[in-house]
Design an enzyme around this catalytic site. Structure first.
Site, mmCIF file in Angstrom:
data_model
loop_
_atom_site.group_PDB
_atom_site.id
_atom_site.type_symbol
_atom_site.label_atom_id
_atom_site.label_comp_id
_atom_site.label_asym_id
_atom_site.label_seq_id
_atom_site.Cartn_x
_atom_site.Cartn_y
_atom_site.Cartn_z
ATOM 1 N N ASP A 1 0.824 -1.208 0.000
ATOM 2 C CA ASP A 1 0.000 0.000 0.000
ATOM 3 C C ASP A 1 0.858 1.257 0.000
ATOM 4 O O ASP A 1 2.023 1.230 0.361
ATOM 5 C CB ASP A 1 -0.871 0.017 1.263
ATOM 6 C CG ASP A 1 -2.137 -0.793 1.096
ATOM 7 O OD1 ASP A 1 -2.372 -1.298 -0.007
ATOM 8 O OD2 ASP A 1 -2.879 -0.918 2.080
ATOM 9 N N LYS B 1 -4.111 3.323 -2.642
ATOM 10 C CA LYS B 1 -4.938 3.752 -1.513
ATOM 11 C C LYS B 1 -4.431 5.007 -0.845
ATOM 12 O O LYS B 1 -4.011 5.001 0.295
ATOM 13 C CB LYS B 1 -5.057 2.663 -0.436
ATOM 14 C CG LYS B 1 -5.860 1.493 -0.857
ATOM 15 C CD LYS B 1 -7.035 1.308 0.074
ATOM 16 C CE LYS B 1 -7.689 -0.013 -0.173
ATOM 17 N NZ LYS B 1 -7.084 -1.079 0.589
ATOM 18 N N MET C 1 -7.390 9.081 9.779
ATOM 19 C CA MET C 1 -8.024 9.629 8.558
ATOM 20 C C MET C 1 -8.912 10.818 8.877
ATOM 21 O O MET C 1 -9.909 11.045 8.204
ATOM 22 C CB MET C 1 -8.866 8.544 7.853
ATOM 23 C CG MET C 1 -8.040 7.380 7.370
ATOM 24 S SD MET C 1 -9.036 6.002 6.782
ATOM 25 C CE MET C 1 -9.261 5.064 8.282
HETATM 26 N N1 SAH Z 1 -3.623 0.091 9.371
HETATM 27 C C1 SAH Z 1 -3.097 1.422 9.638
HETATM 28 C C2 SAH Z 1 -4.125 2.504 9.427
HETATM 29 C C3 SAH Z 1 -4.622 2.619 8.013
HETATM 30 S S1 SAH Z 1 -5.765 3.939 7.822
HETATM 31 C C4 SAH Z 1 -2.511 1.459 11.039
HETATM 32 O O1 SAH Z 1 -2.707 0.528 11.830
HETATM 33 O O2 SAH Z 1 -1.833 2.433 11.351
HETATM 34 C C5 SAH Z 1 -4.737 5.218 7.224
HETATM 35 C C6 SAH Z 1 -4.626 6.332 8.255
HETATM 36 O O3 SAH Z 1 -3.705 5.956 9.279
HETATM 37 C C7 SAH Z 1 -4.054 7.620 7.706
HETATM 38 O O4 SAH Z 1 -5.047 8.393 7.072
HETATM 39 C C8 SAH Z 1 -3.579 8.285 8.983
HETATM 40 O O5 SAH Z 1 -4.659 8.823 9.725
HETATM 41 C C9 SAH Z 1 -3.046 7.101 9.761
HETATM 42 N N2 SAH Z 1 -1.602 6.909 9.578
HETATM 43 C C10 SAH Z 1 -0.981 5.850 9.034
HETATM 44 N N3 SAH Z 1 0.356 5.988 9.108
HETATM 45 C C11 SAH Z 1 0.573 7.172 9.712
HETATM 46 C C12 SAH Z 1 1.745 7.883 10.099
HETATM 47 N N4 SAH Z 1 2.962 7.389 9.855
HETATM 48 N N5 SAH Z 1 1.596 9.077 10.718
HETATM 49 C C13 SAH Z 1 0.368 9.570 10.979
HETATM 50 N N6 SAH Z 1 -0.768 8.948 10.647
HETATM 51 C C14 SAH Z 1 -0.670 7.768 10.025
#
Ligand code: SAH
Length: 255
Positions: free
Chosen positions: A42, A64, A177
């Site tokens: 992703d 995505k 998000m």
């Molecule tokens: N499965 C992922 C989340 C996926 S949804 C997890 O467990 O982290 C995607 C959202 O995750 C993004 O829109 C943001 O809100 C958050 N996100 C993912 N990586 C991030 C990062 N390095 N810093 C800040 N927010 C992050």
């Protein structure tokens, strides 16, 4: 996972890649990535992580970014089935943890339906990574006895959440998000009883070299977001633990 060098054929590993810093991969994730025949990854898989893959491994980008879904979810589900049926060992790599807002469950249901064997490898979810690298303990005996992870992004663009349950004292809420809905989130948290002085922050690219934290309160955060121009991928943290940043921040600007 076995200690042998090659992975069993025709199987899928749903693997959490963590929030960005490659050193936050689990040992299991790193070993699987290094051995897989094919990797389906992703947008949020951090830089440097795909470099661990075999030079001859097949790499497929499934995309995505918010509202820019590169490959429809149904096609991704089918792709995993097809690659496994080709006899490949397949790593399905997702940012953070695959079972936290990752649609990992939907992908596994298709594999089950097709009789494809699989395993799941958890990862450091963005809330944990951002909390650690921004200096916000998500719980703390003096500040928060509970934490909620919630998505601030709904399919139809509205934010229809259980606000009374979220706007509680001694509680931390992490909105994944949520940056596009920050104004609505802050307004609802205040309308449901939290003081407008409650600390709140946005963290972008948490755990990565260019991590950015914007601090404010429920009253000021939307303005601070507009002022800073901070963009996704970012999450919003609300609660008095955010006030600990000043004392406990160790990473940003220091790495
Ligand atoms: N499965 C992922 C989340 C996926 S949804 C997890 O467990 O982290 C995607 C959202 O995750 C993004 O829109 C943001 O809100 C958050 N996100 C993912 N990586 C991030 C990062 N390095 N810093 C800040 N927010 C992050």
């Amino acid at each position: 996972m076995t200690t042998q060098d090659t992975l069993p054929a025709g199987k899928v590993w749903l693997v959490g890649a963590g929030p960005g810093d490659p050193e936050l991969l689990t040992l299991k994730a790193a070993r699987l990535i290094a051995r897989a025949d094919a990797l389906v990854y992703d947008h949020l898989v951090g830089d440097g992580i795909m470099d661990l893959a075999r030079p001859d491994a097949r790499r497929i980008y499934a995309g995505k970014e918010a509202s820019k879904h590169t490959m429809p979810q149904g096609d991704i589900n089918q792709l995993l089935v097809d690659l496994a049926r080709e006899g490949l060992s397949v790593v399905r790599l997702k940012g953070g943890d695959p079972f936290i807002f990752g649609r990992g469950g939907e992908e596994l249901e298709t594999l089950v339906g097709s009789g494809i064997p699989f395993e799941v490898v958890p990862g450091v979810t963005a809330a944990a990574g951002c909390g650690a690298y921004s200096g916000f303990p998500l719980t703390h005996r003096d500040h928060a006895q509970s934490v909620t992870f919630v998505t601030g992004h709904l399919k139809d663009g509205t934010v229809n959440l259980d606000w009374p349950a979220l706007a509680r004292p001694k509680h931390t809420v992490v909105f994944y998000m949520g940056i596009g809905a920050a104004e609505e989130i802050c307004r609802q948290m205040i309308n449901h009883g939290l003081p407008s002085m409650t600390p709140a922050a946005v963290v972008r690219n948490g755990t990565q070299k260019d991590q950015q934290t914007v601090l404010g309160t429920l009253g000021t955060l939307p303005h601070r977001i507009a002022e800073s121009g901070i963009k996704p991928p970012a999450l919003i943290v609300v609660g008095s633990v955010v006030g600990l940043h000043e004392k406990l921040s160790w990473f940003e600007g220091k790495a």
